[in-house]
Each structure stands twice: as structure tokens, then as C-alpha cells.
Design a protein around this motif. Sequence first.
Motif, PDB file in Angstrom:
ATOM      1  N   GLY A 141      58.505  48.302  51.566  1.00  0.00           N
ATOM      2  CA  GLY A 141      59.872  48.393  51.689  1.00  0.00           C
ATOM      3  C   GLY A 141      59.287  49.879  52.884  1.00  0.00           C
ATOM      4  O   GLY A 141      60.184  49.594  53.851  1.00  0.00           O
ATOM      5  N   GLY A 168      60.405  44.484  53.498  1.00  0.00           N
ATOM      6  CA  GLY A 168      61.953  45.386  52.845  1.00  0.00           C
ATOM      7  C   GLY A 168      62.886  45.563  52.808  1.00  0.00           C
ATOM      8  O   GLY A 168      63.827  45.954  52.554  1.00  0.00           O
ATOM      9  N   ASP A 172      66.651  45.147  53.132  1.00  0.00           N
ATOM     10  CA  ASP A 172      67.303  46.245  51.913  1.00  0.00           C
ATOM     11  C   ASP A 172      68.527  46.199  52.885  1.00  0.00           C
ATOM     12  O   ASP A 172      69.831  46.282  52.545  1.00  0.00           O
ATOM     13  CB  ASP A 172      66.660  48.265  51.990  1.00  0.00           C
ATOM     14  CG  ASP A 172      65.988  47.455  51.011  1.00  0.00           C
ATOM     15  OD1 ASP A 172      66.170  46.868  50.240  1.00  0.00           O
ATOM     16  OD2 ASP A 172      65.242  48.298  51.192  1.00  0.00           O
ATOM     17  N   ASP A 189      67.535  38.078  46.575  1.00  0.00           N
ATOM     18  CA  ASP A 189      66.553  36.735  46.370  1.00  0.00           C
ATOM     19  C   ASP A 189      67.719  36.212  45.247  1.00  0.00           C
ATOM     20  O   ASP A 189      67.920  34.420  45.173  1.00  0.00           O
ATOM     21  CB  ASP A 189      65.844  37.454  45.189  1.00  0.00           C
ATOM     22  CG  ASP A 189      64.438  36.509  45.166  1.00  0.00           C
ATOM     23  OD1 ASP A 189      64.449  35.124  45.531  1.00  0.00           O
ATOM     24  OD2 ASP A 189      63.487  37.500  45.013  1.00  0.00           O
ATOM     25  N   VAL A 277      57.809  42.982  48.616  1.00  0.00           N
ATOM     26  CA  VAL A 277      57.923  41.818  48.878  1.00  0.00           C
ATOM     27  C   VAL A 277      57.916  40.751  48.359  1.00  0.00           C
ATOM     28  O   VAL A 277      58.154  39.749  48.091  1.00  0.00           O
ATOM     29  CB  VAL A 277      58.412  41.613  50.733  1.00  0.00           C
ATOM     30  CG1 VAL A 277      59.430  40.653  50.787  1.00  0.00           C
ATOM     31  CG2 VAL A 277      59.821  42.481  51.018  1.00  0.00           C
ATOM     32  N   ASN A 280      59.000  38.436  46.161  1.00  0.00           N
ATOM     33  CA  ASN A 280      60.101  37.720  46.080  1.00  0.00           C
ATOM     34  C   ASN A 280      59.989  36.531  45.401  1.00  0.00           C
ATOM     35  O   ASN A 280      59.520  35.964  46.056  1.00  0.00           O
ATOM     36  CB  ASN A 280      60.681  37.828  47.524  1.00  0.00           C
ATOM     37  CG  ASN A 280      61.716  36.571  48.556  1.00  0.00           C
ATOM     38  OD1 ASN A 280      61.313  35.741  48.488  1.00  0.00           O
ATOM     39  ND2 ASN A 280      63.274  37.370  48.657  1.00  0.00           N
TER      40      ASN A 280
HETATM   41  O1  KG4 Z   1      56.587  48.491  47.607  1.00  0.00           O
HETATM   42  P1  KG4 Z   1      57.592  48.858  46.982  1.00  0.00           P
HETATM   43  O2  KG4 Z   1      58.104  48.679  45.767  1.00  0.00           O
HETATM   44  O3  KG4 Z   1      58.300  50.068  47.242  1.00  0.00           O
HETATM   45  C1  KG4 Z   1      57.455  50.248  48.996  1.00  0.00           C
HETATM   46  O4  KG4 Z   1      55.978  51.604  48.742  1.00  0.00           O
HETATM   47  O5  KG4 Z   1      57.825  50.415  49.692  1.00  0.00           O
HETATM   48  O6  KG4 Z   1      58.510  47.674  47.931  1.00  0.00           O
HETATM   49  C2  KG4 Z   1      60.073  47.598  47.548  1.00  0.00           C
HETATM   50  C3  KG4 Z   1      60.419  46.781  48.521  1.00  0.00           C
HETATM   51  C4  KG4 Z   1      62.519  47.159  48.464  1.00  0.00           C
HETATM   52  O7  KG4 Z   1      62.485  47.239  50.521  1.00  0.00           O
HETATM   53  C5  KG4 Z   1      62.768  46.139  47.770  1.00  0.00           C
HETATM   54  O8  KG4 Z   1      63.762  45.612  48.599  1.00  0.00           O
HETATM   55  C6  KG4 Z   1      61.821  44.798  48.412  1.00  0.00           C
HETATM   56  O9  KG4 Z   1      60.753  45.257  47.847  1.00  0.00           O
HETATM   57  N1  KG4 Z   1      61.683  43.863  46.846  1.00  0.00           N
HETATM   58  C7  KG4 Z   1      61.794  42.464  47.593  1.00  0.00           C
HETATM   59  C8  KG4 Z   1      62.316  42.302  46.197  1.00  0.00           C
HETATM   60  N2  KG4 Z   1      61.373  43.322  44.972  1.00  0.00           N
HETATM   61  C9  KG4 Z   1      61.210  43.908  45.629  1.00  0.00           C
HETATM   62  N3  KG4 Z   1      62.165  41.875  48.902  1.00  0.00           N
HETATM   63  C10 KG4 Z   1      62.684  40.767  48.507  1.00  0.00           C
HETATM   64  N4  KG4 Z   1      62.590  39.724  47.663  1.00  0.00           N
HETATM   65  C11 KG4 Z   1      62.393  40.827  45.901  1.00  0.00           C
HETATM   66  N5  KG4 Z   1      63.006  40.046  45.190  1.00  0.00           N
END
Ligand code: KG4
Length: 345
Positions: A141, A168, A172, A189, A277, A280
Motif C-alpha cells: 500500500g 496498492g 485504493d 480484484d 498487492v 492480486n
Molecule cells: O502489504 P500491505 O498489506 O500493507 C502495506 O504494507 O501497505 O498492502 C496493502 C495494500 C493495499 O493497498 C491493498 O489494497 C492491496 O495491498 N491489496 C491488493 C489485494 N489485496 C490487498 N491489491 C490488489 N489486489 C488484491 N487482491
Amino acid sequence: MINSQAVVLGIETSCDETAVGIVRGRNLLANVISSSVDEHARFGGVVPEIASRAHLEAMPGVIAQALVDAKLKISDIDAFAVTAGPGLIGALLVGTSSASGLALALGKPLYGVNHLSAHIAVDTLESDQKLQPTIALLVSGGHSSILQVNDLTNDVVTLGSTIDDAAGEAFDKIARILELSFPGGPAIDKAAQSGNPTAIDFPRGLSLNKDLAAHKYDFSFSGLKTSVARYLQASPKFIRADVAASFQEAVVDVLLTKAISAATETGIDRLVIAGGVAANSRLRELAEQRAAKAGIALRIPPMALCTDNGAMVAALGALAVQGGISPSGLGFGANSSSGIDRPIF
Ligand code: KG4
Ligand code: ZN
């Protein structure tokens, strides 16, 4: 203490997940997550004060549950690890204070670890594969970069990173303008499953020849964001699933094109994809296809270990123990903007 079978308890509180993982060497014994995401949803993003309070409330129960799942007592833990940055400072401090208290009371070593490095370290769990050297595509993110990982605990070279939004973050923001739920990644997704990824030809940032000279492995998602917003304005009868699928395709395409060329051009024929991400489904699918075609050994952690969790922190702590790295000692502090060049505090 250099022990390949050390039991490490890892605490993660950098954002909205209060998470505790326990590993023994490379084996995952427990992974408990309490998320405050529902409390932030109506604000459309994580509210730092709400996150910090939720961490305080959840921490004792999450630690207790992890010990129950691992069938261990707190005195069985050989070392503690905790995310020390990057992340929300108030949220990080709840984790570092909890871990420091435990380590001090029990007289056990404590490692303050980098959240970004931990996302990659989780790939070592339940695997006897060699992690490094590898190219890593780290997409979360708050961060998006391509890294050359020579040694995760002390030699990581950044080949490229985003010059504006993280991948990410782009998911969002686009989810918000498509009126999908927060966090946007999983929502896009899901919406994209029934859409046509070739319906709209959205731009791939920093992919033109004129951009490649200075930004070969860098990303930019702000032009894509503007392009989606313009498309929605100009097409009042837009099909949401097609916009979601086409946007997702543009992000995934550019991430993989650059990550695969980094692997090919450095001659490091290993690629690990990590961070939220990496959960995904389209990124996972297309990565398999392209890596196979390019002859690159691909690794992506299981979906549940891609988004924030405590197992990744414990995994990096275990690598530090195994590498004979000195513990951080009490009072190492938290750093909200720490870079991957500081894997262990
Ligand atoms: O690594 P993370 O859990 O937290 C941080 O360290 O930022 O990443 C969160 C990010 C969010 O922007 C969320 O929308 C994205 O990962 N994310 C995804 C999916 N699952 C979580 N992006 C695309 N597809 C997904 N299935
Ligand atoms: Zn993360």
C-alpha cells in the motif's frame, strides 16, 4: 545465539493489522491477525489514532492466541522480533513497546525489523528453497519497488521504485472513484473477475522508450489514475467490471514487464513477488505465465501471507538469528519512514 531451530515470535503493528506470528526455524507455528479495517472503512482510509488504540486493545489477546495455536508458553520463545518501520508512528510504537516489554521481562533477545524486508522474508517459510540472490518485486500500500536482494539482512540494492503512487495506493484510489469498498485492492480484484481486461487501453506508466532511459525499473501510476478518472467522466454509462479489469491489467502488465526484465537483464533468474498487492489474482496468474516463458523461477508467498501479518516479522527475525546478527537491544526506536537499506535496526 545462532540456532537454525530458534523459536521466534514476531509482532506487526505498522498499519491496521495487529498481528503475531511464531516460527521455529522455517516452520510456521502460528499466525494470528486482528484487523481494525472495519473501523476505518467509513473514512475511506486508515485513521492513525484509531489504529493505535485498536492495537493496544487487541495486543494481549492476539499474543495469547498465537501461543495457544503454537502450543507454546511465552517462556518457550527464544527471541522476539517487531516491525520498527516503516509505518504509522503511533501504531509502530504500540508494537515496539509490547515487544520490548516482553523481551526485557523474559531476558530474551529482541530484533527491530524492517516491514518491507519482512514482506520478502516470509517467502522462506515452509520452504527449503534458497531465497537469494533474487530479484524482488515489492508491491504494497505504501511502496512499489524492484530490488536486487543479494542478502536480505544486509545487502539489498534498489533498482527502481515508484515516482508517485504505490501500486496498492493506486488500487485504493481507483476503488474509491469506482465506489467500491475499502481496501480497494481486493474489491477491484473481485469486480474485475467479470470484466474484460482489454475493454479499455489504459496507459502503462514510464514504459515509452523516452522514459526508459532514466526510469527503466521505476513505476508511475498517477497518469493511469488520471486516465481512469477522465474515462469515467467521458463515459457516463461505463461498465464498472470492465474499468476494474482494464485498470488492473494496466498495473499488473507494467509491474511484471519491468520485474521480468530486471531478472533477465541482471542474469538473476529468480523472482519473488511480495507485499499486499501480491495477493492480486491476476498478478499471480500472469506472473506464472511470463516467468515460465522467460525461464525465471518464480515465487509468490501464499495469499494470506502477502498482506500484513506477524509471520513475516517472525520469519525475518529467524533469518537474523540464523545469520548471527546482533539483537537490536532495548531503545532502538521506531522509524516511520525507514527504507529497505535498514533491514534490522
Ligand atoms: O502489504 P500491505 O498489506 O500493507 C502495506 O504494507 O501497505 O498492502 C496493502 C495494500 C493495499 O493497498 C491493498 O489494497 C492491496 O495491498 N491489496 C491488493 C489485494 N489485496 C490487498 N491489491 C490488489 N489486489 C488484491 N487482491
Ligand atoms: Zn505491508
